[in-house]
Design a protein around this motif. Structure first.
Motif, PDB file in Angstrom:
ATOM      1  N   ASP A  77       2.655   2.785  -3.307  1.00  0.00           N
ATOM      2  CA  ASP A  77       1.852   3.578  -4.236  1.00  0.00           C
ATOM      3  C   ASP A  77       0.632   4.090  -3.479  1.00  0.00           C
ATOM      4  O   ASP A  77      -0.487   3.616  -3.669  1.00  0.00           O
ATOM      5  CB  ASP A  77       1.429   2.731  -5.430  1.00  0.00           C
ATOM      6  N   PRO A  78       0.827   5.072  -2.579  1.00  0.00           N
ATOM      7  CA  PRO A  78      -0.244   5.473  -1.652  1.00  0.00           C
ATOM      8  C   PRO A  78      -1.457   6.106  -2.312  1.00  0.00           C
ATOM      9  O   PRO A  78      -2.516   6.200  -1.695  1.00  0.00           O
ATOM     10  CB  PRO A  78       0.460   6.479  -0.733  1.00  0.00           C
TER      11      PRO A  78
ATOM     12  N   TYR B  91      -8.581  -1.172  -0.424  1.00  0.00           N
ATOM     13  CA  TYR B  91      -7.839  -0.436   0.589  1.00  0.00           C
ATOM     14  C   TYR B  91      -6.777   0.449  -0.046  1.00  0.00           C
ATOM     15  O   TYR B  91      -6.218   0.133  -1.104  1.00  0.00           O
ATOM     16  CB  TYR B  91      -7.138  -1.417   1.555  1.00  0.00           C
ATOM     17  N   ARG B  92      -6.453   1.539   0.653  1.00  0.00           N
ATOM     18  CA  ARG B  92      -5.363   2.426   0.246  1.00  0.00           C
ATOM     19  C   ARG B  92      -4.725   2.995   1.514  1.00  0.00           C
ATOM     20  O   ARG B  92      -5.287   2.894   2.611  1.00  0.00           O
ATOM     21  CB  ARG B  92      -5.864   3.561  -0.627  1.00  0.00           C
TER      22      ARG B  92
ATOM     23  N   LEU C  80       0.828  -1.205   0.000  1.00  0.00           N
ATOM     24  CA  LEU C  80       0.000   0.000   0.000  1.00  0.00           C
ATOM     25  C   LEU C  80       0.864   1.256   0.000  1.00  0.00           C
ATOM     26  O   LEU C  80       0.562   2.233  -0.694  1.00  0.00           O
ATOM     27  CB  LEU C  80      -0.917  -0.001   1.228  1.00  0.00           C
TER      28      LEU C  80
ATOM     29  N   VAL D 221      -3.008   4.799  -4.851  1.00  0.00           N
ATOM     30  CA  VAL D 221      -3.749   3.738  -5.540  1.00  0.00           C
ATOM     31  C   VAL D 221      -4.623   2.973  -4.542  1.00  0.00           C
ATOM     32  O   VAL D 221      -4.194   2.672  -3.434  1.00  0.00           O
ATOM     33  CB  VAL D 221      -2.774   2.766  -6.235  1.00  0.00           C
ATOM     34  N   VAL D 222      -5.844   2.670  -4.958  1.00  0.00           N
ATOM     35  CA  VAL D 222      -6.718   1.803  -4.179  1.00  0.00           C
ATOM     36  C   VAL D 222      -6.513   0.375  -4.670  1.00  0.00           C
ATOM     37  O   VAL D 222      -6.670   0.096  -5.860  1.00  0.00           O
ATOM     38  CB  VAL D 222      -8.205   2.198  -4.333  1.00  0.00           C
ATOM     39  N   PHE D 223      -6.148  -0.510  -3.753  1.00  0.00           N
ATOM     40  CA  PHE D 223      -5.910  -1.914  -4.091  1.00  0.00           C
ATOM     41  C   PHE D 223      -7.134  -2.742  -3.731  1.00  0.00           C
ATOM     42  O   PHE D 223      -7.603  -2.707  -2.586  1.00  0.00           O
ATOM     43  CB  PHE D 223      -4.696  -2.460  -3.337  1.00  0.00           C
TER      44      PHE D 223
END
Length: 232
Positions: free
Chosen positions: A171-172, A226-227, A168, A174-176
């Motif tokens: 690449d803060p 999540y991000r 996470l 981005v929503v994973f």
């Protein structure tokens, strides 16, 4: 290390792992397992939940005080609470009996392929050496050194918890999704329930002193995944 009191099952699991080049030690007692884990320092522990001496949850809890071995919990009970209890003390994955020894072996192989210093499989590119430290308010993540602090206090994370947080943090913005985190942390060939991610996120938040409702460090994006939070 295979910790299983059903000797025939332990032998089958050991045979599959040995075929893939693993050195395997079998143990059928919880108390002995804690001692052996300290002596031989295994890379992976296959741990049955129902053991004589100490149950698998307590074995996992004690082993986690000195080992960051990957732990796969085996359980003959299907109630979700057993799974959650097992993961709450630091297991990385679980399988419900009856299970395929071939699938177990494949999961362990995938775990062993997970890099310990670079990005996980499928994760964003590795952070350059000069940018290894990522900070989000009081949370500091040393990606290359694999160390986490909150307000200067070290936080002890399992390998899996750290890998999720590092993914996470790399690449803060981005929503994973769960499947993306599964691919990044467990590998593209992992098979199982992707809600495993939610359990690890919950324990990660607890250790960081975060709350789902606030999401200072790990934010839930409803319906997506999540991000990273911004630390506030």
């Amino acid at each position: 290390m295979v910790v299983e009191d059903e000797q025939s099952l332990a032998d089958v699991v050991a045979t599959y792992l040995e075929r893939e080049g693993f050195e395997v030690t079998i143990c059928g007692d919880g108390l002995q397992a804690v001692t052996l884990a300290r002596q031989i320092d295994p890379d992976v522990i296959v741990l049955d939940l129902g053991l004589p001496g100490l149950d698998g949850v307590e074995v996992c809890r004690q082993v986690r005080t000195h080992s960051d071995a990957y732990i796969v919990m085996l359980t003959a009970r299907t109630e979700e609470v057993d799974t959650l209890i097992g993961l709450s003390v630091g297991s990385d994955d679980y399988m419900t009996k009856p299970f395929s020894p071939r699938e177990l072996t494949a999961r362990i192989q995938a775990m062993m392929r997970r890099p310990r210093t670079g990005p996980a499989a499928g994760a964003p590119a590795e952070v350059p050496a000069g940018e290894s430290l990522r900070e989000f308010g009081d949370l500091a993540i040393d990606v290359q050194g694999r160390e986490v602090t909150v307000a200067g206090t070290p936080v002890a994370l399992t390998r899996t918890e750290f890998d999720i947080l590092a993914t996470l943090a790399r690449d803060p913005g981005v929503v994973f999704s769960r499947p993306q985190l599964i691919t990044a942390v467990w590998g593209p060939n992992w098979v199982g329930d992707d809600h495993l991610v939610d359990v690890h996120i919950g324990h990660l938040r607890r250790k960081l002193g975060d709350e789902a409702s606030r999401g200072r460090y790990v934010r839930t994006v409803r319906g997506v995944g999540y991000r990273m939070g911004i630390g506030q």
